[in-house]
Design an enzyme around this catalytic site. Structure first.
Site, PDB file in Angstrom:
ATOM      1  N   GLY A  11      70.678 -12.029 105.836  1.00  9.50           N
ATOM      2  CA  GLY A  11      70.485 -12.438 104.435  1.00  9.50           C
ATOM      3  C   GLY A  11      69.496 -11.495 103.762  1.00  9.50           C
ATOM      4  O   GLY A  11      68.437 -11.218 104.308  1.00  9.50           O
ATOM      5  N   ASP A 103      65.619 -12.958 111.941  1.00  5.52           N
ATOM      6  CA  ASP A 103      65.656 -13.054 113.411  1.00  5.52           C
ATOM      7  C   ASP A 103      66.964 -12.542 114.018  1.00  5.52           C
ATOM      8  O   ASP A 103      66.956 -11.941 115.091  1.00  5.52           O
ATOM      9  CB  ASP A 103      65.313 -14.465 113.895  1.00  5.52           C
ATOM     10  CG  ASP A 103      66.250 -15.526 113.347  1.00  5.52           C
ATOM     11  OD1 ASP A 103      67.039 -15.204 112.441  1.00  5.52           O
ATOM     12  OD2 ASP A 103      66.188 -16.665 113.834  1.00  5.52           O
ATOM     13  N   THR A 125      62.911 -11.495 105.195  1.00  8.98           N
ATOM     14  CA  THR A 125      63.683 -12.731 104.988  1.00  8.98           C
ATOM     15  C   THR A 125      62.870 -13.655 104.090  1.00  8.98           C
ATOM     16  O   THR A 125      61.639 -13.687 104.197  1.00  8.98           O
ATOM     17  CB  THR A 125      63.985 -13.464 106.318  1.00  8.98           C
ATOM     18  OG1 THR A 125      64.433 -14.795 106.025  1.00  8.98           O
ATOM     19  CG2 THR A 125      62.781 -13.580 107.238  1.00  8.98           C
ATOM     20  N   ASP A 127      62.832 -16.732 104.450  1.00 13.79           N
ATOM     21  CA  ASP A 127      62.546 -17.963 105.207  1.00 13.79           C
ATOM     22  C   ASP A 127      61.131 -18.038 105.793  1.00 13.79           C
ATOM     23  O   ASP A 127      60.677 -19.119 106.171  1.00 13.79           O
ATOM     24  CB  ASP A 127      63.555 -18.130 106.348  1.00 13.79           C
ATOM     25  CG  ASP A 127      64.990 -18.236 105.846  1.00 13.79           C
ATOM     26  OD1 ASP A 127      65.168 -18.642 104.689  1.00 13.79           O
ATOM     27  OD2 ASP A 127      65.900 -17.900 106.612  1.00 13.79           O
ATOM     28  N   ARG A 171      66.577 -22.184 106.170  1.00 10.43           N
ATOM     29  CA  ARG A 171      67.296 -22.360 107.451  1.00 10.43           C
ATOM     30  C   ARG A 171      66.617 -23.449 108.275  1.00 10.43           C
ATOM     31  O   ARG A 171      66.520 -24.572 107.803  1.00 10.43           O
ATOM     32  CB  ARG A 171      67.334 -21.030 108.220  1.00 10.43           C
ATOM     33  CG  ARG A 171      68.497 -20.958 109.192  1.00 10.43           C
ATOM     34  CD  ARG A 171      68.517 -19.610 109.879  1.00 10.43           C
ATOM     35  NE  ARG A 171      68.961 -18.541 109.006  1.00 10.43           N
ATOM     36  CZ  ARG A 171      70.239 -18.264 108.765  1.00 10.43           C
ATOM     37  NH1 ARG A 171      71.177 -18.950 109.336  1.00 10.43           N
ATOM     38  NH2 ARG A 171      70.584 -17.279 107.973  1.00 10.43           N
TER      39      ARG A 171
END
Ligand code: F6P
Length: 319
Positions: A11, A103, A125, A127, A171
């Site tokens: 992403g 990851d 990311t 996240d 996520r």
């Protein structure tokens, strides 16, 4: 090391472009040639590789997305896919690779490293879920996007005296929900790292209403459940008029904040230094505002941990 490659994978996140720029400019500063691999690991397998010059990364520092494009590549999870990637890198004379991503991207970098090809991971990311770094590139921009949305939703929530459930990305991590919830003054924050008690959520809303609160904002991390599912449960447990807003991919776009641009520049440049120093198989990160690097294979064995002090504080401040 005379030739390195750079790719973005998984992403995308705002700040990947300044990270690419830092890799390219830092390498060229040290007389190292840089090759851009377009389309993540998919582009690596197919050989979508082009040399980058100083000017190739001009005018991108302020742009969201990634000029190298990105992809999720199931084929790269296989040994055959990884071997094809290594063959492409060797065919171009590339001796080291900077992988910017989350990851999944790190797992690809780890696989290449284990097969003898030096890679350095740069955490990109929204996240904020990469072990070994307190911050990932894109997290700050995503947070600001979420807060902007929360502030706007709060206006209409107050006018109509409604409860809003806002679903955010992340996520399996609750970082976006937690930080945005704290910064946006949410009444309740639901994160995957801790189970919630619907009675407690309902009680909190009720007591707020009794004290004259005109709205309530509940931030739900997507790793808990969907915003619609939570709103359904809430409506079964209470009589509050509830609306749902799923922020979705808007959180992944937009011009990177200054904080993300600086972070990306520092991490991207450090990744190049490591390759020049002959240190492959590392990942770079930031701890207490200091650059750190660590073994990428070990790092993937660790778990990212949410800041529970911050979570506790958010509960105390939202009474
Ligand atoms: O990892 C970034 C992220 O945006 C997550 O927050 C989200 O769960 C996922 O990617 C969405 O992926 P996709 O863009 O493939 O739907």
């Amino acid at each position: 090391m005379k030739k390195i490659g750079v790719l973005t994978s998984g992403g995308d996140s705002p700040g990947m472009n300044p990270a690419i720029r830092a890799v390219v400019r830092k390498a060229i500063f040290h007389n190292v040639d840089v090759y851009g691999i377009y389309g993540g690991y998919t582009g690596l397998i197919s050989g979508n590789i082009k040399k980058l010059e100083l000017g190739s990364v001009g005018d991108i520092i302020h742009r969201g997305g990634t000029m190298l494009h990105s992809a999720r590549c199931p084929e790269f999870k296989t040994k055959e896919g990884q071997q094809k990637g290594i063959e492409q890198l060797r065919a171009h004379g590339i001796e080291g690779l900077v992988v910017i991503g989350g990851d999944g991207s790190y797992r690809g970098a780890k696989a290449l490293t284990e097969q003898g090809f030096p890679c350095v991971g740069v955490p990109g990311t929204i996240d904020n879920d990469i072990p070994g770094t307190e911050l990932t590139i894109g997290f700050d921009t995503a947070l600001n996007t979420v807060i902007d949305a929360v502030d706007k939703i709060r206006d209409t929530a107050t006018s109509h005296e409604r409860t809003f459930v806002i679903e955010v990305m992340g996520r399996n991590a609750g970082d976006i929900a937690l930080w945005a919830g704290l910064a946006g003054g949410a009444e309740t924050i639901l994160i995957p790292e801790e189970n919630y008690d619907m009675n407690e959520v309902a009680e909190r809303l009720r007591s707020g209403q009794e004290r004259g609160k005109k709205h309530s904002i509940i931030i739900v991390a997507e790793g808990v459940c969907s915003g619609y599912e939570f709103a359904k449960q809430l409506q079964e447990a209470t009589s509050f008029e509830t609306r749902v807003s799923v922020l979705g991919h808007i959180q992944r776009g937009g011009s990177p904040t200054a904080a993300d641009r600086v972070l990306a520049s520092r991490l991207g440049a450090r990744a190049v230094e490591l390759l020049i120093e002959g240190k492959g198989g590392r990942a770079v990160g930031m701890e207490k505002n200091q650059l750190v690097d660590y073994d990428i294979i070990e790092a993937l064995g660790k778990k990212h941990t949410l800041d529970f002090d911050l979570f506790k504080l958010s509960k105390e401040l939202s009474i």
